[in-house]
Design an enzyme around this catalytic site. Sequence first.
Site, PDB file in Angstrom:
ATOM      1  N   ILE A  14       9.714  13.780 -26.774  1.00  0.00           N
ATOM      2  CA  ILE A  14       8.724  13.904 -27.164  1.00  0.00           C
ATOM      3  C   ILE A  14       7.613  12.788 -27.387  1.00  0.00           C
ATOM      4  CG2 ILE A  14       8.641  14.134 -29.627  1.00  0.00           C
ATOM      5  CD1 ILE A  14       6.916  16.548 -27.464  1.00  0.00           C
ATOM      6  N   SER A  36      13.063   1.421 -31.648  1.00  0.00           N
ATOM      7  CA  SER A  36      13.805   2.497 -30.954  1.00  0.00           C
ATOM      8  C   SER A  36      15.013   1.801 -30.651  1.00  0.00           C
ATOM      9  CB  SER A  36      13.267   3.151 -29.786  1.00  0.00           C
ATOM     10  OG  SER A  36      13.795   4.612 -29.578  1.00  0.00           O
ATOM     11  N   ARG A  37      16.565   2.448 -31.194  1.00  0.00           N
ATOM     12  CA  ARG A  37      17.637   1.562 -30.986  1.00  0.00           C
ATOM     13  C   ARG A  37      17.952   1.414 -29.554  1.00  0.00           C
ATOM     14  NH1 ARG A  37      20.900   6.384 -33.503  1.00  0.00           N
ATOM     15  NH2 ARG A  37      19.746   7.145 -31.700  1.00  0.00           N
ATOM     16  N   LYS A  90       7.186  17.476 -36.038  1.00  0.00           N
ATOM     17  CA  LYS A  90       7.665  18.953 -36.577  1.00  0.00           C
ATOM     18  C   LYS A  90       9.388  19.005 -36.313  1.00  0.00           C
ATOM     19  CE  LYS A  90       8.858  21.393 -34.052  1.00  0.00           C
ATOM     20  NZ  LYS A  90       9.871  21.647 -32.596  1.00  0.00           N
ATOM     21  N   ASP A 168      14.025  25.151 -33.854  1.00  0.00           N
ATOM     22  CA  ASP A 168      13.399  23.941 -33.411  1.00  0.00           C
ATOM     23  C   ASP A 168      11.939  24.536 -32.885  1.00  0.00           C
ATOM     24  OD1 ASP A 168      13.035  20.996 -32.970  1.00  0.00           O
ATOM     25  OD2 ASP A 168      12.738  21.970 -31.342  1.00  0.00           O
TER      26      ASP A 168
HETATM   27  P1  NAP Z   1      15.003  13.200 -28.642  1.00  0.00           P
HETATM   28  O1  NAP Z   1      14.619  13.004 -27.070  1.00  0.00           O
HETATM   29  O2  NAP Z   1      16.210  13.121 -28.940  1.00  0.00           O
HETATM   30  O3  NAP Z   1      14.337  11.806 -29.164  1.00  0.00           O
HETATM   31  C1  NAP Z   1      14.448  11.378 -30.416  1.00  0.00           C
HETATM   32  C2  NAP Z   1      14.766   9.886 -30.449  1.00  0.00           C
HETATM   33  O4  NAP Z   1      14.853   9.418 -31.718  1.00  0.00           O
HETATM   34  C3  NAP Z   1      16.205   9.443 -29.466  1.00  0.00           C
HETATM   35  O5  NAP Z   1      15.545   9.236 -28.223  1.00  0.00           O
HETATM   36  C4  NAP Z   1      16.449   8.393 -30.576  1.00  0.00           C
HETATM   37  O6  NAP Z   1      16.032   7.090 -29.762  1.00  0.00           O
HETATM   38  C5  NAP Z   1      15.872   8.158 -31.791  1.00  0.00           C
HETATM   39  N1  NAP Z   1      16.922   8.378 -32.752  1.00  0.00           N
HETATM   40  C6  NAP Z   1      16.931   7.953 -34.016  1.00  0.00           C
HETATM   41  N2  NAP Z   1      17.992   8.448 -34.573  1.00  0.00           N
HETATM   42  C7  NAP Z   1      18.752   9.269 -33.889  1.00  0.00           C
HETATM   43  C8  NAP Z   1      19.830  10.103 -34.319  1.00  0.00           C
HETATM   44  N3  NAP Z   1      20.578  10.121 -35.132  1.00  0.00           N
HETATM   45  N4  NAP Z   1      20.102  10.808 -33.191  1.00  0.00           N
HETATM   46  C9  NAP Z   1      19.288  10.997 -31.793  1.00  0.00           C
HETATM   47  N5  NAP Z   1      18.229  10.374 -31.809  1.00  0.00           N
HETATM   48  C10 NAP Z   1      17.754   9.511 -32.717  1.00  0.00           C
HETATM   49  O7  NAP Z   1      14.184  14.295 -29.365  1.00  0.00           O
HETATM   50  P2  NAP Z   1      12.582  14.563 -28.942  1.00  0.00           P
HETATM   51  O8  NAP Z   1      12.891  16.032 -28.115  1.00  0.00           O
HETATM   52  O9  NAP Z   1      11.811  13.747 -28.526  1.00  0.00           O
HETATM   53  O10 NAP Z   1      12.461  15.318 -30.339  1.00  0.00           O
HETATM   54  C11 NAP Z   1      12.071  14.582 -31.469  1.00  0.00           C
HETATM   55  C12 NAP Z   1      11.432  15.407 -32.506  1.00  0.00           C
HETATM   56  O11 NAP Z   1      10.185  15.927 -31.686  1.00  0.00           O
HETATM   57  C13 NAP Z   1      12.026  16.555 -33.062  1.00  0.00           C
HETATM   58  O12 NAP Z   1      11.733  16.751 -34.167  1.00  0.00           O
HETATM   59  C14 NAP Z   1      11.399  17.616 -32.115  1.00  0.00           C
HETATM   60  O13 NAP Z   1      11.624  19.205 -33.003  1.00  0.00           O
HETATM   61  C15 NAP Z   1       9.977  17.378 -31.797  1.00  0.00           C
HETATM   62  N6  NAP Z   1       9.444  17.853 -30.795  1.00  0.00           N
HETATM   63  C16 NAP Z   1      10.243  18.007 -29.531  1.00  0.00           C
HETATM   64  C17 NAP Z   1       9.873  18.682 -28.496  1.00  0.00           C
HETATM   65  C18 NAP Z   1      10.354  18.742 -27.087  1.00  0.00           C
HETATM   66  O14 NAP Z   1       9.875  19.576 -26.221  1.00  0.00           O
HETATM   67  N7  NAP Z   1      11.472  17.849 -26.830  1.00  0.00           N
HETATM   68  C19 NAP Z   1       8.526  19.150 -28.672  1.00  0.00           C
HETATM   69  C20 NAP Z   1       7.661  19.080 -29.687  1.00  0.00           C
HETATM   70  C21 NAP Z   1       8.424  18.484 -30.904  1.00  0.00           C
HETATM   71  P3  NAP Z   1      16.861   5.659 -29.917  1.00  0.00           P
HETATM   72  O15 NAP Z   1      18.173   6.257 -29.438  1.00  0.00           O
HETATM   73  O16 NAP Z   1      16.140   4.690 -28.627  1.00  0.00           O
HETATM   74  O17 NAP Z   1      16.705   5.196 -31.169  1.00  0.00           O
END
Ligand code: NAP
Length: 308
Positions: A14, A36-37, A90, A168
Amino acid sequence: MNPIRLAIVGLGKIARDQHLPAIAATPGIALAAIASRNATLDGVAHFDTLEALLAEAPEIEAVALCTPPQGRRAQAAQALAAGKHVLLEKPPGATVSEIAPLVDAAREAGLTLFATWHSRFAPAVEPARDFLAAHAPRSVEITWKEDVRVWHPGQDWIFEPGGLGVFDPGINALSILTRILPRPLFLTGATLAFPENRAAPIAAELDFTDATGLPIHAVFDFLQTGPQSWDIAIDSAGGRLLLSSGGARLTRDGAVLVDEKEAEYAGIYRHFVDLIGRGACDVDLAPLGHVADAFMLGRRTKAAPFSW
Ligand code: NAP
């Protein structure tokens, strides 16, 4: 005035898809660092962790927490303690109760805490709210069906406790609903389907009502292939409203009232800049409360094991 120096924490899907372009398009705020890690961004200062960012980049004024919800409270508390304004993706956290102390900390420090609900910034939401203020709703049907493999590829956190599973995306529908209906709603029943090998539901069916007895039915599904459905249909005293495409489009009895390209995150960042300018917080926990209610009142059923 210099733009607010912002850091993104958690450069995942996101952050890349929505936050980066929205920040670039918003006057008054500028991306100054990433924590970011595993991920980096060319030309932007990088830190492995939030701790390192807070210790080594005192010039950062605000952070956008784009990490999974389970770790967000601790990160928000750290950032506020370090004097940073905080934007929460969110859902704002993994529990309802963990947010109030963050609001207290922000207010005591004169900082902004913004719990975002991106779907509320979809272009059809405010027109639907205005319409329903003048034309009483009679029934509501929500269909929120998407493909978890497309929107959350490999994100195991989403099926862990606190990851919310199908809630979610479902919470986005509830964030719209709680904004557009004229009265507070409450859950009357729910069924949550948990894959045998996962800790969060993959499908759910919910019934809500309000003080007038308004019937509200919602179906959430995380295994929808083909066309995706993010629809809220409302029978009202003024005709049948249909919010579709997650709130990008609005029709009344089939006539198009709104049909705009989604620009939710630009609205989020404009609001964040405005909140910081006013020294205000914006934290509404209603959508998260409804999801917590579903986990509390919902009947649980078993679904087939899920794998990516
Ligand atoms: P994501 O792709 O998994 O990204 C989250 C990032 O957070 C990871 O790339 C990771 O980056 C970091 N991180 C830190 N601690 C972590 C852990 N314990 N486990 C996994 N990742 C960790 O997720 P996302 O889709 O961007 O979603 C993040 C938030 O945005 C959620 O709350 C989601 O509900 C919200 N959101 C998502 C979307 C969508 O369509 N995907 C839409 C709207 C809102 P590093 O490994 O580099 O630290």
